[in-house]
Scaffold this motif. Structure first.
Motif, PDB file in Angstrom:
ATOM      1  N   ASN A 125       0.814  -1.217   0.000  1.00 29.10           N
ATOM      2  CA  ASN A 125       0.000   0.000   0.000  1.00 29.10           C
ATOM      3  C   ASN A 125       0.846   1.265   0.000  1.00 29.10           C
ATOM      4  OD1 ASN A 125      -3.024  -0.961   0.539  1.00 29.10           O
ATOM      5  ND2 ASN A 125      -1.653  -2.235   1.761  1.00 29.10           N
ATOM      6  N   LYS A 153      -0.265   4.990  -1.097  1.00 29.86           N
ATOM      7  CA  LYS A 153      -1.716   5.160  -1.174  1.00 29.86           C
ATOM      8  C   LYS A 153      -2.151   6.186  -0.132  1.00 29.86           C
ATOM      9  CE  LYS A 153      -2.999   0.501  -2.738  1.00 29.86           C
ATOM     10  NZ  LYS A 153      -3.746  -0.738  -2.386  1.00 29.86           N
ATOM     11  N   GLU A 155      -4.796   7.735  -5.018  1.00 26.69           N
ATOM     12  CA  GLU A 155      -5.962   7.048  -4.490  1.00 26.69           C
ATOM     13  C   GLU A 155      -5.844   5.580  -4.878  1.00 26.69           C
ATOM     14  OE1 GLU A 155      -7.996   8.349  -2.511  1.00 26.69           O
ATOM     15  OE2 GLU A 155      -7.880  10.519  -2.855  1.00 26.69           O
ATOM     16  N   ASN A 156      -6.535   4.723  -4.176  1.00 28.17           N
ATOM     17  CA  ASN A 156      -6.407   3.274  -4.384  1.00 28.17           C
ATOM     18  C   ASN A 156      -6.623   2.859  -5.841  1.00 28.17           C
ATOM     19  OD1 ASN A 156      -6.103   0.551  -3.232  1.00 28.17           O
ATOM     20  ND2 ASN A 156      -8.242   0.305  -3.832  1.00 28.17           N
ATOM     21  N   LYS A 157      -7.599   3.446  -6.510  1.00 32.67           N
ATOM     22  CA  LYS A 157      -7.939   3.060  -7.883  1.00 32.67           C
ATOM     23  C   LYS A 157      -6.847   3.431  -8.888  1.00 32.67           C
ATOM     24  CE  LYS A 157     -10.638   7.322  -8.443  1.00 32.67           C
ATOM     25  NZ  LYS A 157      -9.720   7.990  -9.367  1.00 32.67           N
ATOM     26  N   THR A 178      -4.116   7.460   2.738  1.00 36.02           N
ATOM     27  CA  THR A 178      -4.844   6.760   3.801  1.00 36.02           C
ATOM     28  C   THR A 178      -4.716   7.510   5.118  1.00 36.02           C
ATOM     29  OG1 THR A 178      -4.944   4.731   5.115  1.00 36.02           O
ATOM     30  CG2 THR A 178      -2.808   5.319   4.213  1.00 36.02           C
ATOM     31  N   TRP A 194      -3.528   3.394  -8.149  1.00 40.13           N
ATOM     32  CA  TRP A 194      -2.254   2.935  -7.609  1.00 40.13           C
ATOM     33  C   TRP A 194      -1.683   1.775  -8.410  1.00 40.13           C
ATOM     34  CZ3 TRP A 194      -0.345  -1.547  -5.248  1.00 40.13           C
ATOM     35  CH2 TRP A 194       0.818  -1.399  -4.477  1.00 40.13           C
TER      36      TRP A 194
END
Length: 329
Positions: free
Chosen positions: A111, A114, A233-235, A116, A237
């Motif tokens: 991660n 990311k 953002e996660n999408k 967070t 990454w």
């Protein structure tokens, strides 16, 4: 120019350890650490020598930690019962017991960069937009977690509290080794204070841990929070891009590279965590695409620059300071 995924594939040829060298690096570091540790407990030695031994002991703790960290990544000494017990003890002694360290650090690798608020295995990082929507309490805890004092006092904040006290309180059965680490650390500290007095307690026991964990916490912070670091953002990454664009190379002299187990080549480590620490430079030198990655250093000015960065600004595509966030809001 090869893509990030091609570089990951090319890095695999460096992930083969030299077994005898892994043992030599581990055992020589343990022996040298024990020798310096004992010097720090001698009664009749000049204070300057005691301080010098304390500093060297702290630096050796950093190297031991990196070797332990490599073992947990399955980069060295796998399938060895002897290595297992040595590393288990090192994890407890260095206040990073296996159950919490392995889980949180693997989360960090999967991660890295990311955005967070949780900060599991890392320091929390959110966008300017999200930060401005947080409650006052959430903002306060976010800034405390990223504060220079929190990083510098990593001995107390990261290692004693987060990796041990917090993990054990949240899951006593799962993290019993965290309790074991705390009990061992407190017991030895009490014995040292009682039998050797405050001077040896400070320089023989406390300061080496303080120095090692302060350096380790800052290395961990600065190699992912620096001018030029990219967050997603996660999408959006991608593992390879997180290693190349969101992880810095720490510029150090050969002596410091040795004490820090080459962890300065952090971008290579994130590209392929199975590469043994003693092959990271070799891997770096063989891939010219990675010579121009962002760098950090121990320069005080650069340390201040890294610490001032608090938030990700998606519009400017960079990390910004708290002052900049409020100016542009």
């Amino acid at each position: 120019m090869r893509s990030g995924k091609e570089l990951i594939g090319d890095s695999k040829k460096f992930s083969c350890e030299c077994r005898w060298r892994s043992w030599a690096e581990l055992l020589s570091t343990i022996i040298l650490t024990l020798f310096i540790f004992i010097i720090g407990f001698l009664v009749d030695i000049p204070l300057p020598l005691r301080i010098f031994a304390s500093i060297i002991c702290g630096l050796l703790y950093v190297r031991l930690f990196v070797i332990y960290h490599d073992y947990q990544h399955r980069a060295i000494l796998q399938n060895s019962a002897i290595a297992h017990w040595i590393m288990t003890f090192l994890g407890i002694y260095l206040l990073a017991p296996e159950t919490i360290w392995k889980r949180s650090h693997e989360h960090h690798h999967n991660n890295n960069s990311k955005l967070t608020l949780s900060g599991i295995g890392s320091y929390p990082t959110v966008s300017k937009v999200r930060y401005l929507k947080l409650s006052k309490r959430e903002r306060r805890w976010y800034l405390i977690n990223r504060h220079p004092v929190t990083v510098i006092f990593g001995y107390l904040t990261l290692f004693i509290y987060w990796l041990n006290v917090k993990s054990y309180m949240e899951s006593p059965k799962k993290h019993f080794d965290s309790l074991l680490a705390l009990v061992l650390h407190a017991s030895v500290a009490s014995v040292v204070m009682y039998f050797y007095g405050p001077v040896v307690f400070i320089f023989g026991w406390c300061f080496p841990f303080f120095l090692a964990f302060s350096m380790g916490a800052y290395l961990f912070y600065s190699q992912h929070n620096f001018p030029g670091a990219k967050f997603h953002e996660n999408k959006d990454w991608a593992y390879d891009q997180a290693a190349i664009n969101s992880t810095s190379r720490m510029v150090m002299n050969p002596v410091m590279h040795w004490f820090t187990g080459n962890i300065g080549y952090h971008h290579i480590h994130h590209l392929n965590s199975r590469i043994p620490f003693y092959r990271l430079k070799e891997a770096n030198d063989s891939m010219p695409e990675l010579t121009n990655v962002p760098t950090t250093s121990w320069n005080p000015i650069e340390i201040i620059r890294c610490f001032r960065l608090k938030l990700w600004d998606a519009e400017c595509d960079k990390m910004i300071t708290l002052k900049q966030a409020y100016q542009n809001s």
